[in-house]
Scaffold this active site. Structure first.
Site, PDB file in Angstrom:
ATOM      1  CG  ASP A 197      -1.818   1.174   1.273  1.00 53.35           C
ATOM      2  OD1 ASP A 197      -1.426   2.263   0.831  1.00 53.35           O
ATOM      3  OD2 ASP A 197      -2.955   1.011   1.726  1.00 53.35           O
ATOM      4  CG  HIS A 198       1.086   4.614  -2.896  1.00 54.81           C
ATOM      5  ND1 HIS A 198      -0.191   4.349  -3.303  1.00 54.81           N
ATOM      6  CD2 HIS A 198       1.173   5.963  -2.835  1.00 54.81           C
ATOM      7  CE1 HIS A 198      -0.842   5.490  -3.479  1.00 54.81           C
ATOM      8  NE2 HIS A 198      -0.036   6.485  -3.198  1.00 54.81           N
ATOM      9  CG  HIS A 260      -4.366   4.618  -0.257  1.00 58.80           C
ATOM     10  ND1 HIS A 260      -3.446   3.614  -0.361  1.00 58.80           N
ATOM     11  CD2 HIS A 260      -4.662   4.982  -1.530  1.00 58.80           C
ATOM     12  CE1 HIS A 260      -3.186   3.384  -1.650  1.00 58.80           C
ATOM     13  NE2 HIS A 260      -3.918   4.200  -2.375  1.00 58.80           N
TER      14      HIS A 260
HETATM   15  C1  BG6 Z   1      -3.971   5.449  -5.759  1.00 55.55           C
HETATM   16  C2  BG6 Z   1      -5.341   5.609  -6.325  1.00 55.55           C
HETATM   17  O1  BG6 Z   1      -3.855   4.239  -5.062  1.00 55.55           O
HETATM   18  O2  BG6 Z   1      -3.714   6.533  -4.872  1.00 55.55           O
HETATM   19  C3  BG6 Z   1      -5.467   6.921  -7.052  1.00 55.55           C
HETATM   20  O3  BG6 Z   1      -5.612   4.536  -7.213  1.00 55.55           O
HETATM   21  C4  BG6 Z   1      -5.083   8.066  -6.146  1.00 55.55           C
HETATM   22  O4  BG6 Z   1      -6.776   7.108  -7.573  1.00 55.55           O
HETATM   23  C5  BG6 Z   1      -3.740   7.801  -5.491  1.00 55.55           C
HETATM   24  O5  BG6 Z   1      -5.019   9.225  -6.937  1.00 55.55           O
HETATM   25  C6  BG6 Z   1      -3.448   8.826  -4.430  1.00 55.55           C
HETATM   26  O6  BG6 Z   1      -2.123   8.674  -4.013  1.00 55.55           O
HETATM   27  P1  BG6 Z   1      -1.305   9.907  -3.470  1.00 55.55           P
HETATM   28  O7  BG6 Z   1      -0.007   9.307  -3.052  1.00 55.55           O
HETATM   29  O8  BG6 Z   1      -1.188  10.889  -4.594  1.00 55.55           O
HETATM   30  O9  BG6 Z   1      -2.099  10.470  -2.337  1.00 55.55           O
END
Ligand code: BG6
Length: 533
Positions: A197-198, A260
Site C-alpha cells: 500500500d504505497h 490508504h
Molecule cells: C492510488 C489511487 O492508489 O492513490 C489513485 O488509485 C489516487 O486514484 C492515489 O489518486 C493517491 O495517491 P497519493 O499518493 O497521490 O495520495
C-alpha cells in the site's frame, strides 16, 4: 540478513545495503515501473542501500533487447528520480539489467525466467534470492504466482528467500479479496507475500508511529476522555485523468478507503504494539479494523455519503465533469467522492466518531488527520467578551507540506480578554530537508531486508473489506439519483457537511494549511508594525 525470517524495524534498519538478490519485475513496460520502481531503485543505489550483488530482470510483452530496456530505464530514471543522475551510481547500476519479453500466461516464459535467473546468479552473485514484483493488472496476480510455483521459483530454503510483491487493488470486494488470498496461499507462504500500500511508503505515515510512541506527552490524552472526534481527509485536485477504464469499476470507496485511509486510521487508533516487529504491529492494526462497527443498511444511508464531480474551476482552470472524462460512461454512477462516520468500538475510542472523506477534483490537494480535542469548561470566561472557546486541534499533515501542527487558544494582547487561535508548527522540510523520494524506496528496501511491517497481512486486508462491504452492497442496490452532485473545485457534496453538522461538528477548515499560516504570520507582522508606529 540472509535467512527467510521476517525481520522487524528495530533489528534490520541499520542503514546497510539490502540482501543480495534478483528483482524480477512483471510489467516492466508499465507506468509504475517507469515512474516509481526504477527511480526508487536508483535513489536506493545512490544512498548505497542496493547490494553489490543485485540484478533487475524486466518482463513485459514489449519486444525490447537487453540494451534497449536498459536505455529506456535510464531515460525514465532521469525523468522521474527527482534528482540529477550521478554518473558513478548509474554506471554501477547499468550492468545489472536483463530483459525477457513474453506473455504472463505462457508457461514457456517461466522456463526462460528460470534459465535467466540461473545466469544472473552466476554473473551477479545474487545467491538465489529473488523478489518477484507483480506490477501488473490484478487479474495476473494468481496466474503469475501459480506459474512461478510450477517451475519451482517460489521454493525457498534456510539460505535463500523468494518473495512476491503484490500491488493494489487487492480484490474488489470482500469475497474477491478472500479468494485472492486463498489462491496465493495455495502456492506461497503468508511470509512470502508483500502486499503493497504505497501510503505506508510515505514518511509522514510512518511518522504517525514515531509521533505517538516516541513521545510521552500524547499517549495519555489519545483516547475518548480527551478526544472529541477524528477526521481523515484525502482530497485530490486531480480528476480521474486517463484511468477512467479502471476507475469506472472501482470508484472512490474501493480505490481509497479499505487501503490508504484504513492505514491512516489504524495507525492513528491502534494500541501501542509490544514491539516494532511486523506481527505485533499488524496485530494491533487488525484489532482496530475488527473493532469498527459494521454499518447496517439503515446506517449506510445515514452515515455514508457518495458524490461525483461535475465540471468546475480549479486553480483558475476550467475542468470537465467526471462523465465527460475519457473511458467514462456518460451516465456513470461511479462515485468520485465518499465521506462517512465510523465508530471504533473499544475501550479507547467508544463514542469517538472517526469521520473520513476522500474525493477527486476537490478545492485543493491535502491529506491530513485532524484530532479534535474536547472543549474545556467555559466557566472562567463567562464574564468576558469571549463567547466560545475553540477546541484544540492536532493536525498531522501527510501531504503536501508535510508536518504537524497543534492549534490552541492564546490571549490576544490588550486590556480586554479576547482569545485567538494560534498554531504551533513543525514542517519536515525545516528540519530534515527533502531527500529525493518516490515513496517506494523504503518499501523496496524492506522487501530486500525481509521486513513486512509496512505491508498488509491477509487478515488485515480482509478485515478492511469487511467494513466496506455493507456500503458497497447498499450503494449497489440503490444507485445514486443525484449525480453529479458536487462541482469540481468544491469540498464535495452538501450531504458530507450535513453528516457532521447534525452532530454539532464541522469539517476542519484550513486553519493549519500553509496559506493560513502565511496569512496569520502576515497579520502578526502587521499587528507588530502598527503597534510600533
Ligand atoms: C492510488 C489511487 O492508489 O492513490 C489513485 O488509485 C489516487 O486514484 C492515489 O489518486 C493517491 O495517491 P497519493 O499518493 O497521490 O495520495
Amino acid at each position: 540478513m540472509s535467512s527467510n525470517d521476517s525481520g522487524g524495524l528495530t533489528q534490520e534498519k541499520l542503514g546497510l545495503p539490502g540482501d543480495p538478490c534478483a528483482m524480477v519485475i512483471f510489467g516492466a513496460g508499465g507506468d509504475l515501473t517507469k515512474r516509481k520502481l526504477m527511480p526508487a531503485l536508483y535513489n536506493l543505489a545512490q544512498g548505497k542501500l542496493i547490494p553489490e550483488q543485485f540484478a533487475i530482470i524486466g518482463i513485459s510483452i514489449e519486444q525490447y533487447t537487453r540494451d534497449q530496456f536498459r536505455d529506456q530505464m535510464s531515460q525514465d530514471i532521469r525523468e522521474y528520480a527527482g534528482t540529477k543522475v550521478d554518473a558513478a551510481t548509474w554506471s554501477s547500476f547499468a550492468g545489472r539489467f536483463y530483459y525477457l519479453s513474453g506473455d504472463f500466461n505462457d508457461p514457456g516464459l517461466y522456463k526462460r525466467l528460470s534459465e535467466t535467473l540461473a545466469q544472473v546468479e552466476k554473473e551477479q552473485r545474487t545467491e538465489g534470492n529473488c523478489l518477484f514484483y507483480l506490477a501488473t493488472s490484478p487479474n495476473f496476480f494468481p496466474p503469475v504466482a501459480q506459474q512461478l510455483n510450477a517451475v519451482g521459483l517460489t521454493k525457498q530454503d534456510d539460505h535463500t528467500w523468494r518473495r512476491v510483491v503484490i500491488e493494489k487493488p487487492f480484490g474488489h470486494d470482500l469475497p474477491s479479496a478472500v479468494d485472492l488470498n486463498r489462491q496465493l496461499l495455495q502456492v506461497l507462504d503468508e511470509k512470502q507475500i508483500y502486499r503493497i500500500d504505497h501510503y505506508l511508503g510515505k514518511e509522514t505515515v510512518q511518522n504517525i508511529l514515531a509521533f505517538r510512541f516516541a513521545n510521552g506527552i500524547f499517549e495519555p490524552i489519545w483516547n475518548r476522555r480527551y478526544v472529541d472526534h477524528v477526521q481523515v481527509t484525502v482530497a485530490e485536485e486531480l480528476g480521474v485523468e486517463l484511468r477512467g477504464g479502471y476507475y469506472e469499476t472501482a470508484g472512490a470507496l474501493r480505490d481509497m478507503v479499505p487501503n490508504h485511509i484504513f492505514q491512516l486510521i489504524t495507525l492513528t487508533a491502534m494500541e501501542p504494539p509490544i514491539s516494532f516487529d511486523a506481527e505485533a504491529v499488524h496485530d494491533e492494526q487488525t484489532k482496530v479494523l475488527r473493532a469498527i462497527q459494521p454499518l447496517s443498511p439503515e446506517r449506510v444511508l445515514d452515515q455514508a455519503v457518495r458524490g461525483q464531480y461535475d465540471s468546475g474551476v480549479i486553480n483558475g482552470k476550467h475542468v470537465p465533469a467526471y462523465r465527460a472524462e475519457p473511458h467514462v460512461a456518460p451516465d456513470s454512477k461511479t462515485p468520485t467522492y465518499v465521506a462517512m462516520a465510523l465508530h471504533i468500538d473499544n475501550w479507547r475510542w467508544a463514542g469517538v466518531p472517526f469521520y473520513l472523506r476522500t474525493g477527486k477534483r476537490m478545492s485543493r490537494r491535502v491529506t491530513n488527520i485532524v484530532i479534535r480535542f474536547r472543549r474545556p469548561p467555559f466557566v472562567l470566561f463567562r464574564k468576558t467578551p469571549v463567547d466560545r472557546i475553540m477546541p484544540n486541534e492536532l493536525v498531522i499533515n501527510i501531504q503536501p507540506d508535510e508536518g504537524i501542527c497543534l492549534r490552541f487558544e492564546a490571549k490576544v494582547p490588550g486590556p480586554v480578554v479576547r482569545l485567538g487561535a494560534v498554531n504551533m508548527d513543525f514542517q519536515y522540510s525545516d528540519y530534515f530537508g527533502t531527500p529525493p523520494s518516490t515513496g517506494y524506496e523504503t518499501l523496496l528496501y524492506d522487501c530486500m531486508m525481509g521486513d513486512p511491517t509496512l505491508f498488509q497481512r491477509a487478515d488485515m486486508v480482509e478485515a478492511g473489506w469487511t467494513v466496506v462491504q455493507p456500503i458497497l452492497d447498499v450503494w449497489k442496490a440503490l444507485p445514486p439519483r443525484d449525480f453529479p452532485n458536487y462541482a469540481s473545485g468544491s469540498w464535495g457534496p452538501a450531504q458530507a457537511d450535513e453528516l457532521l453538522h447534525r452532530e454539532g461538528r464541522e469539517w476542519a477548515g484550513p486553519s493549519c494549511f500553509p496559506t493560513a499560516r502565511i496569512a496569520s504570520a502576515t497579520a502578526a507582522e502587521e499587528r507588530a508594525t502598527s503597534a510600533k508606529s
